[in-house]
Design a protein around this motif. Structure first.
Motif, PDB file in Angstrom:
ATOM      1  N   LEU A 262       0.832  -1.197   0.000  1.00  0.00           N
ATOM      2  CA  LEU A 262       0.000   0.000   0.000  1.00  0.00           C
ATOM      3  C   LEU A 262       0.866   1.246   0.000  1.00  0.00           C
ATOM      4  CD1 LEU A 262      -2.820   1.386   0.368  1.00  0.00           C
ATOM      5  CD2 LEU A 262      -2.334   1.330   2.827  1.00  0.00           C
ATOM      6  N   GLY A 278      -2.288   3.289  -5.383  1.00  0.00           N
ATOM      7  CA  GLY A 278      -2.117   3.258  -3.932  1.00  0.00           C
ATOM      8  C   GLY A 278      -2.773   4.429  -3.217  1.00  0.00           C
ATOM      9  N   ALA A 281      -6.404   3.738  -2.992  1.00  0.00           N
ATOM     10  CA  ALA A 281      -6.633   2.690  -1.994  1.00  0.00           C
ATOM     11  C   ALA A 281      -6.495   3.251  -0.584  1.00  0.00           C
ATOM     12  CB  ALA A 281      -5.649   1.543  -2.205  1.00  0.00           C
ATOM     13  N   LEU A 282      -5.497   4.095  -0.370  1.00  0.00           N
ATOM     14  CA  LEU A 282      -5.286   4.684   0.951  1.00  0.00           C
ATOM     15  C   LEU A 282      -6.484   5.537   1.360  1.00  0.00           C
ATOM     16  CD1 LEU A 282      -3.410   5.189   3.366  1.00  0.00           C
ATOM     17  CD2 LEU A 282      -2.354   7.048   2.052  1.00  0.00           C
ATOM     18  N   VAL A 293      -2.795  -2.830   7.063  1.00  0.00           N
ATOM     19  CA  VAL A 293      -2.631  -3.651   5.859  1.00  0.00           C
ATOM     20  C   VAL A 293      -1.442  -4.576   6.064  1.00  0.00           C
ATOM     21  CG1 VAL A 293      -2.035  -3.633   3.397  1.00  0.00           C
ATOM     22  CG2 VAL A 293      -3.631  -1.929   4.316  1.00  0.00           C
ATOM     23  N   SER A 295       1.104  -6.874   3.838  1.00  0.00           N
ATOM     24  CA  SER A 295       1.521  -7.081   2.452  1.00  0.00           C
ATOM     25  C   SER A 295       2.833  -7.847   2.401  1.00  0.00           C
ATOM     26  CB  SER A 295       1.646  -5.730   1.730  1.00  0.00           C
ATOM     27  OG  SER A 295       2.690  -4.948   2.287  1.00  0.00           O
ATOM     28  N   ASP A 324       1.139  -0.145   6.986  1.00  0.00           N
ATOM     29  CA  ASP A 324       1.364  -1.219   6.019  1.00  0.00           C
ATOM     30  C   ASP A 324       2.572  -2.015   6.489  1.00  0.00           C
ATOM     31  OD1 ASP A 324       1.565  -2.877   3.807  1.00  0.00           O
ATOM     32  OD2 ASP A 324       2.359  -1.336   2.470  1.00  0.00           O
TER      33      ASP A 324
END
Length: 473
Positions: A262, A278, A281-282, A293, A295, A324
């Motif tokens: 992210l 990104g 999405a954020l 998140v 990842s 993230d």
């Protein structure tokens, strides 16, 4: 970053991307998924399991890059592929998977999350063998939840290795994936996205996992190589909004899981790791109160926050902090996963890296391979040696003396080991005092010197541990 795994087609030699590994080498729909049943209305009487407020232990691992042993004979083609690669311990891929199973059986987390790049290059037999291993984990009482990564589907680079030859191997499709891994999330899903292989699953009392398929694989066969960058589809964003409503009905929290990052986990100007969209999405996550998140993809251990801890302007301080956690690759030294807990009563989540116990598994299994019995030392030395050799190769055409080149390569080897583990800060003063570091500092331009500087940057927080409180939907 696969030793800064830059993820460019490396011919067929290696399918990953040293972006923190190759950096040394290179520069150096599902359409048709069903929206399924919603959970019981929040007005229903809670089950006995829902009344359980004991903290839950769970793990997250990523980038296992499992390779079926039947696909390699240890010959020259395989050895060349490994040595030219991005630091993955492919010769012991099966043993690492067995050691992870051993750890799960010993410590018994409630569930295990695997966030993509399950296989080396999407080989059908690698998927089949790995799915069999995951069944053993579930049979021991630990649930498993998976999503694909950019290596796993429609991958034209699926290969087997015989003698001095690489041979094309069978790969799998998106429909194959949900069939093979149906028992590991898809069959238990509360809701599945029609646009991708994303799904929502209730993993524990008060906790949902929003498993996002961020990979782009539909054009892989047309391109002739796996697309490595990621995104979230517009339709998937809409579906995610509906998932948030589902969790809100249950007054539950959500952890979001995806393969791609992210947030940016390096100051280096490299593409392919952070989601292409990104920022969108954020904004969606922040708007929905989703603040964590999990990842992988970049292969190194790192934790980032938006806004950064140091950000002090008023607008940023009022924004919901979103974290993230990029867990380092299971396939790459130090071969670790994130050991996590969730407390339903406080909604507190903890994260701490833990290396898979290969040595304990080998001893318990009666194995006499000295590399496995002393795996921590062997793996670190192998990774450091690879980093050293790549640095020496990059410095080959420079005007430095041979002694200076060796001194600089020693810095690269030592720093890269710590960097990928997320522990560079613990040794940075010692490393900066090394003669070779001063030579890197004085080197103008070049990817390698920039990489050294990025690894040595000060960090605002621990990169291997975190404790936060999830928001309630």
């Amino acid at each position: 970053m696969k030793l800064l795994s830059l993820k460019y087609p490396f011919h067929l030699k290696n399918t990953t991307t040293w972006a923190l590994s190759i950096l040394l080498a290179a520069s150096l729909g599902l359409s048709g998924c069903e929206d399924t049943k919603l959970p019981p209305s929040s007005t229903a009487a809670p089950s006995s399991s829902e009344q359980n407020t004991e903290p839950v232990s769970f793990w997250v691992a990523t980038d296992t890059h499992y390779l079926d042993k039947a696909l390699e004979d240890g010959g020259t083609a395989f050895q060349s592929y490994v040595s030219g690669g991005d630091g993955k311990m492919l010769p012991y891929s099966d043993e690492l998977a067995e050691a992870l199973i051993y750890d799960v059986q010993q410590k018994k987390p409630k569930f295990l999350v695997l966030s993509g790049d399950l296989t080396n290059n999407g080989e059908a037999s690698s998927h089949k063998e790995l799915a069999e291993k995951l069944k053993r984990i579930e049979n021991s009482g630990t649930s498993v939840y998976v999503i694909p990564g950019n290596h796993d589907l429609f991958n034209p680079w699926a290969r087997s290795f015989e003698g001095d030859k690489q041979l094309v191997a069978e790969h799998i499709t998106d429909k194959d994936f949900t069939g093979m891994y149906g028992d590991f999330g898809y069959n238990e899903a509360v809701s599945r996205d029609k646009n991708s292989l994303s799904y929502l699953v209730k993993a524990a009392p008060g906790l949902y996992l929003l498993m996002i398929d961020s990979s782009q694989y539909n054009n892989n066969e047309k391109y002739g190589f796996p697309q490595t960058d990621g995104r979230i589809l517009p339709g998937t964003f809409s579906w995610m909004d509906e998932c948030v409503k589902v969790a809100a009905e249950q007054h539950a929290s959500i952890i979001t899981v995806m393969h791609h990052n992210l947030l940016s986990h390096t100051s280096m100007s490299v593409s392919g790791f952070k989601l292409n969209n990104g920022q969108e999405a954020l904004k969606m996550l922040r708007r929905s109160g989703l603040n964590l998140v999990l990842s992988g993809h970049i292969h190194m251990q790192d934790i980032r926050r938006d806004p950064p801890v140091s950000e002090e302007n008023k607008a940023a301080s009022q924004a919901l902090p979103v974290y993230d956690i990029a867990t380092s690759a299971m396939a790459v030294n130090p071969h670790q996963y994130g050991a996590m807990t969730f407390d339903p009563s406080s909604r507190a989540v903890t994260y701490l890296t833990s290396a898979v116990d290969v040595e304990g598994w080998a001893a318990a299994s009666g194995i006499n391979d000295p590399h496995l019995l002393n795996f921590k030392t062997y793996a670190e030395e192998t990774f450091a040696g690879s980093s050293y050799n790549k640095a020496m190769n990059k410095l080959k055409e420079t005007t430095f003396t041979e002694a200076d080149k060796q001194s600089m390569a020693e810095v690269m080897a030592k720093l890269n080991v710590k960097y990928f583990a997320g522990t560079a800060a613990s040794s940075i003063d010692e490393i900066k005092a090394m003669p070779g570091y001063k030579l890197w500092e004085g080197m103008e331009g070049g990817f390698m010197s920039g990489y050294i500087r990025s690894m040595a940057e000060n960090q605002e927080q621990s990169l291997t541990s975190l404790k936060i409180v999830l928001t309630k939907q």
